[in-house]
Design a protein around this motif. Structure first.
Motif, short mmCIF file in Angstrom:
data_model
loop_
_atom_site.label_atom_id
_atom_site.label_comp_id
_atom_site.label_asym_id
_atom_site.label_seq_id
_atom_site.Cartn_x
_atom_site.Cartn_y
_atom_site.Cartn_z
N GLU A 57 -50.75 -19.77 10.48
CA GLU A 57 -49.47 -19.55 10.76
C GLU A 57 -48.84 -20.61 10.99
N GLN A 58 -47.54 -20.86 10.70
CA GLN A 58 -46.52 -21.95 10.87
C GLN A 58 -45.15 -21.63 10.65
N GLY A 64 -35.79 -19.82 8.38
CA GLY A 64 -35.12 -19.88 9.46
C GLY A 64 -35.98 -20.47 10.67
N GLY A 65 -37.10 -20.92 10.34
CA GLY A 65 -38.21 -21.54 11.20
C GLY A 65 -39.19 -20.18 11.64
N TYR A 66 -38.88 -19.00 11.05
CA TYR A 66 -39.76 -18.05 11.62
C TYR A 66 -41.39 -18.13 11.22
N ARG A 69 -47.44 -16.48 8.18
CA ARG A 69 -48.68 -17.24 7.40
C ARG A 69 -48.24 -17.88 6.10
N ALA A 70 -48.61 -19.39 5.99
CA ALA A 70 -48.19 -20.17 5.10
C ALA A 70 -48.98 -21.14 4.57
N TRP A 71 -49.15 -21.66 3.22
CA TRP A 71 -49.96 -22.63 3.06
C TRP A 71 -49.24 -24.12 3.32
N TYR A 72 -47.98 -24.14 3.26
CA TYR A 72 -47.17 -25.09 3.49
C TYR A 72 -45.62 -24.74 4.01
N ASP A 73 -44.85 -25.63 4.56
CA ASP A 73 -43.49 -25.40 4.88
C ASP A 73 -42.82 -25.39 3.37
N ILE A 74 -41.77 -24.37 3.38
CA ILE A 74 -40.80 -24.42 2.11
C ILE A 74 -39.57 -25.06 2.80
N LYS A 75 -39.28 -26.12 2.28
CA LYS A 75 -38.11 -26.80 2.82
C LYS A 75 -36.63 -26.42 2.20
#
Length: 223
Positions: A57-58, A64-66, A69-75
């Motif tokens: 989880e990140q 919006g910074g929610y 579960r994600a494999w990486y941040d989507i910028k």
């Protein structure tokens, strides 16, 4: 975050002699794809152990910074600057640990398939193309390359001839078909043995697509 990924594991009826590691998409979990196993049309005595790991989880910038579960941040929506590369590399290490764990349990790497949908497909391509172990196959569903139209750096010679299945929906409004085509063209230009298939669907999977996947998985471990 822990380096060990929790996962849902679906065992075959007999001893497992092959493994599919299937990575979910953004905001989902391993539970999202675990139910598809019976829909793959595999024979009752199929050899596959299916592993459906849960991404950490990140916070996700684009949402919006929610925290999800994600494999990486989507910028951003810019395909060439969409994936947070430090996050991609961190997830790659966790996925490689899963692969190494299966090898240590007695499954040869040549009988391990790395699969993924959407963000999980991005990680499947990235990790599989760079993996030092020869894999049975790499499956990339409704996804893109983290570099947009560029293959990852430090490509591994171990998977230059590994089967790659890439599938995409013609009506995908989350990961545009054009993004999948960029990945297809980069892989084809580099000489990878790519099988490309499209389906009349949005950002999802279809029953007939799952049957195609089942046949492809059996072909991966038939040799």
């Amino acid at each position: 975050m822990s380096s060990v990924l929790e996962a849902i594991v679906v065992e075959p009826k007999g001893p497992a002699t092959a493994v599919v590691i299937w990575l979910h998409g953004l905001g989902d979990s391993g539970a999202g794809f675990a139910p598809v196993v019976p829909a793959l049309g595999l024979p009752a005595d199929h050899p596959f152990r299916f592993i459906f790991p849960h991404a950490p989880e990140q916070a996700v910038t684009l949402n919006g910074g929610y925290i999800m579960r994600a494999w990486y941040d989507i910028k951003s929506m810019d395909l060439h600057d969409r994936a947070d590369m430090p996050g991609v590399l961190a997830s790659e290490q966790r996925i490689k640990a899963l692969i190494n764990e299966q090898i240590a349990s007695g499954i040869p790497s040549q009988r391990i398939v790395l699969a993924g949908f959407s963000q999980g497909g991005v990680m499947s391509l990235f990790t599989g193309l760079r993996c030092e172990h020869t894999l049975a196959g790499i499956m990339a569903l409704s996804c893109y390359l983290p570099g947009g139209d560029a293959l990852p750096v430090q490509l591994s010679p171990a998977n230059r001839h590994t089967r790659i299945l890439q599938q995409h929906g013609l009506k995908d409004d989350v990961v545009p078909l054009s993004a999948g085509i960029l990945a297809k063209e980069a892989l084809t230009a580099a000489g990878y043995p790519l099988q490309w298939q499209t389906y009349p669907m949005p950002h999802s999977v279809l029953p007939n697509q799952l049957l195609d996947i089942g046949r492809w998985l059996l072909a991966c471990v038939a040799e």
